[in-house]
Each structure stands twice: as C-alpha cells, then as structure tokens.
Design a protein around this motif. Structure first.
Motif, short mmCIF file in Angstrom:
data_model
loop_
_atom_site.label_atom_id
_atom_site.label_comp_id
_atom_site.label_asym_id
_atom_site.label_seq_id
_atom_site.Cartn_x
_atom_site.Cartn_y
_atom_site.Cartn_z
N THR A 65 -10.17 1.39 -3.36
CA THR A 65 -9.24 2.27 -2.64
C THR A 65 -8.41 3.11 -3.59
O THR A 65 -7.79 2.58 -4.52
N VAL A 66 -8.40 4.39 -3.36
CA VAL A 66 -7.55 5.30 -4.12
C VAL A 66 -6.22 5.51 -3.39
O VAL A 66 -5.17 5.64 -4.00
N ARG A 67 -6.28 5.50 -2.05
CA ARG A 67 -5.08 5.84 -1.26
C ARG A 67 -5.26 5.27 0.13
O ARG A 67 -6.33 5.35 0.71
N VAL A 69 -4.73 5.74 3.82
CA VAL A 69 -4.53 6.91 4.68
C VAL A 69 -3.78 6.53 5.95
O VAL A 69 -2.88 7.22 6.38
N VAL A 83 -8.88 4.13 4.48
CA VAL A 83 -8.51 4.45 3.12
C VAL A 83 -9.39 5.55 2.55
O VAL A 83 -10.49 5.81 3.04
N GLU A 84 -8.88 6.18 1.51
CA GLU A 84 -9.69 7.12 0.74
C GLU A 84 -10.28 6.33 -0.41
O GLU A 84 -9.57 5.69 -1.17
N THR A 234 -3.18 12.17 6.08
CA THR A 234 -2.44 10.92 6.19
C THR A 234 -2.24 10.64 7.67
O THR A 234 -2.08 11.56 8.48
#
Lengths: 255, 255
Positions: A65-67, A69, A83-84, A234
């Motif tokens: 996971t980078v981010r 969402v 997630v991104e 987001t």
C-alpha cells in the motif's frame, strides 16, 4: 465475430516456471496472428515467486500500500480498505490474494505487470511464430457499482485504448465517447469464460486483430488516471475529515 | 467458448418503433436458447421517444441530474460534471448524448431501462420462441481509470451477478472474489464488436446460457451501490469543501 475461449491444460504454476513455455505448450497449434491472450495476474505472480509465506494478508496489504484512499467498517466489524498500490492501482486490499494459492501463503501482485505482459508476448511471438498480444488481468471492485469485473493491469503488444477522438458518427456529429478502454473490455470478455473455482487462468480473444501491434505500445499503466485529475482520489468521508480539520484550524488561527 | 457478434440490418430507429420487431426481423433465424442480446441504450431511448428537440445538452443534463457528485474545470475551461442521474447511475453528463442522434436533438436515457430490457426479452421469447436474455448497455467513464467501457444499465431475464459466495477454489480456500458482475462484463464483451461510428447497436453473446433465467430476475438497478455504503458518493474536493465549512462553523460556534 469475437471468439473467446479458455486455454485448457495449464498446470499448477510454481515459482520459477517458464510461463511462456507453459502457454505455448497448451496453446499450440491453436493461436493465430491477432489473437490476444488474457492471463490472470495470479499465475504471473506465482511464476515470478511473488508469494509471501505467511498467513498475514493484512501485513501483505500494508507492504503493497502506498496510500489509503478510503476505509469503512461494516456494522459487523468487517473492514474494507480501498488503497492505492505500488502499481498506482486503486482497489480493495491492494490486490493481495489469499485464494487460489496454497495454505499459509498469500499472493502479491506482479512486480511489473506491463513488463510481464511484454515478455510473454515477445516470448510467444518468437516461440510460436504468431503475432499475439497479451493482457495481464486482475479482478477489481469499482466505485458506485457492486460486484467485481476483470480489468487490465498489464498489456504487451496490444492497444489499451481505441482512439476515436476527432471521429464522427453516421450523421457527421462528433463522437462523444472517444476512448474506449479496450484492454479492460478484453479482460472482462475473457473473464466470462474463466471459472474462478477452476483452473482456467488464461483465455484467448480472437476477432480484434487490429488491436495487436508492436511490443513497445503503451502498457496498462497508461489506464491509471493521474491523481491530480482524479476527482475521487480520496474517499468522501476521508476528504470531509481532512476539510473539517483544516476548516477548524483556519478559524482557530484567526487573531 | 464464447461467441459475440453484432446484429446487422438494424435500421435507424425512430420514436414509436417496435424495437422487438426490428430485432426479431434482423436476428431470426440466428438466435438460440441462452443467447444474450446486448442492446445499446441509445436505440431504446430513440424507440421510446426520449429525444429532446433542443441543442441544449446542458439543460438536458440538468433535467436528468439528481445530485452533482463532482465537478472539475480543466485549464482550457472545459467542465466535467459527474452526476447522479434519475436512475441512480453516477456518470459524466447524466448519460445525455449528443452523438448518433439528428442535429438539433439530444438523447436522454431510457425512462426505465430494466423495464425496457424485460419487455424486449419477453417480446423476443414470444416472437421467436427462444429463451433469450437482454442487457441494455451504456458507455461510461469510471473512477481512477481513463477511458470508457460499456456497462449494463438494464437487464431482463439474465442474471446480473454470479454469486460465488461460499464457494472454494481448487485448494479448498474460500474464494475472495464472490460477485462477478457478469452483466457489466457482457456489456463490455459486446462493445468489442460494436463500432461507435457505425450502426451496430446490438450484439449477441452466446456461451453463457446458464445466466439466462426468468423474466423476474433482479435488474441492473441492483448493481448500483446504495449511497450509504459508497465510499465515493461525493468527489474528494467537494467533500473537503463541505468538511471545511463544517469545521470552520464548529469553531465559530464555540462560546
């Protein structure tokens, strides 16, 4: 006419397997120029050894996971995390998979699905002497619509979009729909002949030969919308919370 | 094996046309039990007279819009509006279409695409004596991914989801993907044989006969996720703005 059929005879794939050879053996002599193979990302991950020997799916998701969402906890306590991932794909659970893999393991997404697709396309062209394209597909949920569909996360030697910009309809009016994402539609068509509970991870799509092209065509990474142009980068609740905090801070900061 | 082909011989559709008759004449004797017809919503709208005699696409969009979900103005001044339409579908421009319709007109979405799909399925079953299903499709953009794909906005006599909940994979592990949205995948597969610039608004999908069922099966409306469970019910910027205003107000309201 479009024909879509699953490739039979693909064995259980293990780390280090030569996927090109497995496919060539199963497919020959059935493939022809312009055929597009849609390969489930799972077996690409397996062949590449993208297996975590752990039951900890959540840890694997965090690693990919980078981010985050968006996130939601259902009344029953079930947590859904959109997630991104490292690949830029926005989906639940970062594509980490705990099915169709041996107990005690979880599968991660391929390292670089476009590179994998290109390598498969190149290898099959050389081995079989037919000009094929390859899509690497994965199953994803989507915003606003229930259920899942298959989409393209990798593409080699096949156009991912039809570019209809500037074209007109039968009455000379400019087309409104200008960028059909054929890679995702190919992935969905292929999914209709695969069976999730069975071992049919590859399908062939025949009938859109003009989509097959050079190996240096853009890959499926080009399907991902850049965050600065994504109106849903987001989740709604998360954005609201960010705004709330900023709004409260902006008033508190007044002299 | 799945086969997908476009129906030839569908004439320009005008308000009041009997779509069942037009399709039956073009399709017979090619249809068989278990075939699924994917009908572009445009010709359903045309047959139903869902035509606004105005060049004012924006007014039509406003009329069909229940809620603005997100909006963005590009540097060049082009406005993209993602809205929730009367049908509950979230998409750009509420599905209003200014292509493939005579100059000076715009097309609205069908009044009730599920009802239209059921009526077509019922009419074709009776007229042709074959047990077919009908999907009414529309082209849509999507969150996070560029380009458009076709999806189902109406369904009659065909399952919209495969229900794999509770099933296991070849190794006995529970399947993670449990609700393939076959209706959307059928729409996408059909789009691969339609040509936006040509008059090929109907395709037949053969090879998933077990998806065809009774006419009272749930329609495509069941694909739409209820807003209270949708993590992206409102755009990120819009949600942030709402939160900002609420946060500022919450501090200002303190004694």
């Amino acid at each position: 006419m479009l024909q879509v059929w699953p490739l039979e005879g693909i064995p259980e794939v293990r780390p280090g397997d030569d996927l090109t050879a497995l496919i060539a053996d199963a497919a020959c002599p059935a493939l022809a120029d312009g055929d597009i193979l849609v390969v489930t990302s799972k077996i690409v991950s397996k062949a590449e050894g993208r297996i975590l020997h752990a039951d900890d799916r959540d840890a694997a998701i965090d690693a990919e996971t980078v981010r985050v969402v968006a996130s939601r906890t259902s009344p029953s306590g079930h947590v859904t995390r959109i997630v991104e991932s490292r690949l830029g794909i926005i989906a639940a659970a970062a594509g980490v998979d705990a099915s169709n893999t041996p107990h005690g393991t979880v599968l991660l997404l391929p390292e670089d699905p476009d590179a994998s697709a290109r390598a498969l396309a190149a290898g099959l062209r050389e081995r079989l002497g037919v000009r094929v394209g390859v899509i690497v597909s994965d199953t994803m949920g989507r915003a606003w619509r229930e259920g899942q569909t298959d989409a393209a996360i990798g593409a080699g030697g096949v156009r991912v979009f039809e570019d209809l910009r500037g074209q007109t309809d039968a009455e000379g009016r400019p087309l409104v729909v200008t960028m059909p994402c054929v890679a995702d539609e190919l992935a969905s068509a292929a999914d209709l002949v695969k069976r999730k509970a069975a071992r049919l991870p590859i399908a062939v799509v025949r009938g859109r030969a003009e989509l097959v092209g050079d190996l240096d065509l853009p890959g499926a990474r080009s399907i991902i919308r850049p965050a600065e142009r994504d109106l849903f980068h987001t989740g709604s609740a998360e954005s609201y919370a960010e705004g709330f905090a900023a709004g409260a801070a902006s008033v508190s900061a007044r002299p």
